[in-house]
Design a protein around this motif. Structure first.
Motif, PDB file in Angstrom:
ATOM      1  N   TYR A  92       1.710  -6.762   3.063  1.00  0.00           N
ATOM      2  CA  TYR A  92       1.154  -7.551   1.967  1.00  0.00           C
ATOM      3  C   TYR A  92       0.536  -6.607   0.934  1.00  0.00           C
ATOM      4  O   TYR A  92       0.095  -5.494   1.255  1.00  0.00           O
ATOM      5  N   VAL A  93       0.542  -7.067  -0.308  1.00  0.00           N
ATOM      6  CA  VAL A  93      -0.022  -6.295  -1.417  1.00  0.00           C
ATOM      7  C   VAL A  93      -1.416  -6.822  -1.712  1.00  0.00           C
ATOM      8  O   VAL A  93      -1.636  -8.035  -1.781  1.00  0.00           O
ATOM      9  N   GLU A 141      -5.746  -1.468  -9.565  1.00  0.00           N
ATOM     10  CA  GLU A 141      -5.595  -0.783  -8.283  1.00  0.00           C
ATOM     11  C   GLU A 141      -4.816  -1.677  -7.326  1.00  0.00           C
ATOM     12  O   GLU A 141      -5.084  -2.878  -7.227  1.00  0.00           O
ATOM     13  N   LEU A 142      -3.825  -1.092  -6.657  1.00  0.00           N
ATOM     14  CA  LEU A 142      -2.997  -1.815  -5.691  1.00  0.00           C
ATOM     15  C   LEU A 142      -2.983  -1.061  -4.371  1.00  0.00           C
ATOM     16  O   LEU A 142      -3.034   0.177  -4.345  1.00  0.00           O
ATOM     17  N   HIS A 143      -2.898  -1.824  -3.275  1.00  0.00           N
ATOM     18  CA  HIS A 143      -2.810  -1.242  -1.938  1.00  0.00           C
ATOM     19  C   HIS A 143      -1.751  -1.996  -1.150  1.00  0.00           C
ATOM     20  O   HIS A 143      -1.382  -3.123  -1.497  1.00  0.00           O
ATOM     21  N   GLY A 146      -3.536   5.983   2.579  1.00  0.00           N
ATOM     22  CA  GLY A 146      -2.703   6.811   1.711  1.00  0.00           C
ATOM     23  C   GLY A 146      -1.691   6.041   0.896  1.00  0.00           C
ATOM     24  O   GLY A 146      -1.016   6.613   0.036  1.00  0.00           O
ATOM     25  N   ILE A 147      -1.571   4.724   1.132  1.00  0.00           N
ATOM     26  CA  ILE A 147      -0.612   3.906   0.373  1.00  0.00           C
ATOM     27  C   ILE A 147      -1.402   3.130  -0.668  1.00  0.00           C
ATOM     28  O   ILE A 147      -1.798   1.977  -0.451  1.00  0.00           O
ATOM     29  N   GLU A 173       4.720   3.159  -7.038  1.00  0.00           N
ATOM     30  CA  GLU A 173       3.958   4.154  -6.275  1.00  0.00           C
ATOM     31  C   GLU A 173       3.742   3.719  -4.831  1.00  0.00           C
ATOM     32  O   GLU A 173       4.003   4.489  -3.896  1.00  0.00           O
ATOM     33  N   ILE A 174       3.269   2.491  -4.616  1.00  0.00           N
ATOM     34  CA  ILE A 174       2.952   2.090  -3.236  1.00  0.00           C
ATOM     35  C   ILE A 174       4.220   1.917  -2.404  1.00  0.00           C
ATOM     36  O   ILE A 174       4.251   2.268  -1.222  1.00  0.00           O
ATOM     37  N   VAL A 175       5.295   1.401  -3.014  1.00  0.00           N
ATOM     38  CA  VAL A 175       6.550   1.258  -2.272  1.00  0.00           C
ATOM     39  C   VAL A 175       7.152   2.629  -1.987  1.00  0.00           C
ATOM     40  O   VAL A 175       7.652   2.892  -0.887  1.00  0.00           O
ATOM     41  N   GLY A 176       7.109   3.526  -2.975  1.00  0.00           N
ATOM     42  CA  GLY A 176       7.654   4.865  -2.778  1.00  0.00           C
ATOM     43  C   GLY A 176       6.940   5.628  -1.682  1.00  0.00           C
ATOM     44  O   GLY A 176       7.571   6.312  -0.863  1.00  0.00           O
ATOM     45  N   LYS A 177       5.607   5.511  -1.637  1.00  0.00           N
ATOM     46  CA  LYS A 177       4.842   6.188  -0.587  1.00  0.00           C
ATOM     47  C   LYS A 177       5.127   5.573   0.782  1.00  0.00           C
ATOM     48  O   LYS A 177       5.242   6.285   1.783  1.00  0.00           O
TER      49      LYS A 177
END
Length: 528
Positions: free
Chosen positions: A143-144, A185-187, A199-200, A252-256
């Motif tokens: 979940y985001v 900001e997204l996590h 780290g994500i 960024e979050i998907v790539g990490k």
């Protein structure tokens, strides 16, 4: 005389009032008809895109090559802690995830609302079906989470002014610049444990510009005077800015999380914030004749026309524009508008060593450009961008073990008719696309095709049952092949077609059935 004038004025006023009271809307039909026209939008709708639109497509290809399995994902409501940014960030996240799953099918968004104040017909029916056991909602794996964390208005203000005055006139001018900053900001979280993955994360900030100019003046001649005021204001909206932050943060979050080199997708020239603005200035500088000339030559260079079309907006040119628009995923209108111009210019513009935009063509310098195949030939020359088809295996490797399954990805650089043939280790060839499972032979240049469909891999599978060398050959043709000449090549799916071409190769046979440009691509592997 005065009495007569007053009586006349009063009589006229009474008659005017009586006529006004006696009038009906039926006498003003032309006025109401005009309102139907004036109520229409002045501009045609366009797709909502950001500077990172190409980056999302790039991520889709990275996820496809990494063979990321389909992952169920959802999102919390993304609140606005500042209370000043009234946009739906959650829906923008859904759009971003959808764009980077177009070919890879990496993510499927689980849409379920638990807030009783936001229940609608779909949600009410869903609740009824869940309670009766007639519906099952898959559990999300990820979940985001996140928020618009700050909105600092008027961080910097710069103003200038100048004026001149005398006894008979005065004039002055002012100019203001205003900078406003806000951040997102997204996590990414693990749904099983409701923990944020370390780290994500993504934390980015953006500045919104505002500018105002005004000119005021006045003058006097004898006892009479006049005044004037002219002003213009420019204020960037938070909607496009938020979409850019959401696209960047999602990449960024998907790539990490997927452990793919996502930074390659963020280094494209089209992500430069001035790209669209600069292209718009170039587009406005052209008159209609120059625009038609550009579209005719550029689409010919891109392979969408067989000859340059520069003698007006012909039916052939409109069809070429329509095809290009479908390939690029923009609103297909067939009209040479700025949106289409900007997408074409992505094949002709790069950033030089000084950070400025420059036109590029097809020469030794641009062949070495990092965008490579994305560059079209010079629109002023006669050579064309050839039709291309790329074939790859998933997982991408040269050798496979017995009983291992393979998925194929096929991609063309523009709209084409596609035909694919599988050759097993014994030399037997069968047609695998189009087939009863994937019936549409015409594909666009938007994204990649997977055989079998990655979303429904249980339809059929390519399982390695014998050792030896195997391959897949795909042909992409501008026009539909003449299937009536050799029907055995096309009518049967997953059955041997070797007898249909005994003395020539399959490639030469397909070339003989083509009336236009045709390209071939293949993938080879070994089964041990």
């Amino acid at each position: 005389m005065m009495l007569f004038t007053k009586k006349t004025a009063v009589s006229s006023l009474v008659c005017l009032m009586l006529n006004g009271c006696n009038s009906t809307p039926r006498n003003e039909i032309p006025f109401f008809e005009t309102s139907l026209v004036e109520n229409q939008s002045l501009m045609k709708p366009i797709r909502s895109i950001s500077n990172f639109d190409d980056s999302l497509s790039c991520m889709d290809q990275l996820l496809l090559k990494k063979n990321i399995p389909t992952t169920y994902i959802t999102s919390k409501l993304i609140p606005d802690a500042s209370g000043k940014v009234f946009v739906s960030v959650k829906d923008m996240i859904i759009t971003s995830l959808s764009k980077m799953s177009r070919s890879s099918h990496s993510f499927e968004f689980v849409d379920f609302e638990t807030d009783p104040l936001k229940q609608d017909t779909v949600q009410n029916i869903t609740t009824l079906l869940l309670n009766s056991g007639d519906m099952h909602i898959p559990k999300p794996q990820l979940y985001v989470s996140g928020a618009i964390t700050s909105m600092d208005q008027n961080v910097m203000i710069k103003g200038t002014g100048f004026g001149v005055a005398s006894d008979d006139f005065e004039i002055g001018t002012t100019s203001d610049l205003i900078a406003t900053n806000f951040s997102l900001e997204l996590h990414l979280g693990d749904f099983d444990t409701r923990t944020i993955l370390p780290g994500i994360e993504s934390a980015n900030e953006l500045a919104i510009a505002g500018k105002g100019d005004a000119l005021d003046g006045g003058g006097r001649i004898s006892k009479a005077g006049t005044q004037f005021s002219l002003s213009t204001a420019y204020s960037q909206g938070v909607g496009p800015a938020t979409r850019a932050l959401v696209d960047l943060g999602t990449i960024e979050i998907v790539g990490k999380w997927a452990e793919v080199p996502y930074w390659r997708c963020l280094s494209l020239d089209q992500t430069h914030p001035e790209f669209q603005r600069e292209m718009h200035d170039w587009f406005k500088a052209m008159n209609m004749s120059e625009q038609i000339n550009f579209f005719g030559n550029a689409l010919y260079a891109g392979g969408y026309l067989t000859t340059p079309e520069t003698e007006g907006l012909t039916t052939t040119l409109k069809q070429a524009i329509l095809t290009f628009q479908r390939d690029e995923g923009i609103v297909p209108t067939g009209i040479p508008n700025f949106e289409t111009y900007e997408r074409i210019m992505r094949h002709y513009v790069t950033i030089d060593e000084n950070g400025r935009f420059k036109n590029i063509g097809w020469d030794e310098a641009t062949e070495a450009d990092r965008r490579g195949d994305n560059i079209w030939p010079d629109a002023d020359k006669t050579n064309q961008n050839p039709l291309k088809v790329e074939v790859a295996t998933l997982p991408e490797k040269p050798e496979y073990a017995l009983n291992e399954s393979v998925i194929f990805t096929v991609r063309t650089n523009r709209e084409a008719w596609l035909y694919c043939y599988y050759k097993n280790s014994k030399g037997v060839m069968t047609k695998v696309y189009p087939s009863i499972f994937q019936e549409n032979p015409k594909i666009t240049g938007l994204g990649s095709l997977t055989i079998p469909p990655k979303k429904t891999p249980d339809l059929f599978a390519f399982t390695m049952t014998n050792t030896g060398n195997e391959s897949l050959l795909c042909a992409a043709a501008e026009q539909q092949l003449d299937e009536k000449k050799i029907p055995d090549l096309f009518k049967s799916d997953f059955t041997a077609i070797n007898s249909a071409f005994k003395n020539v190769s399959l490639q030469d046979t397909l070339k003989g059935l083509s009336t236009g440009d045709i390209a071939f691509g293949s993938a080879d592997w070994k089964v041990k």
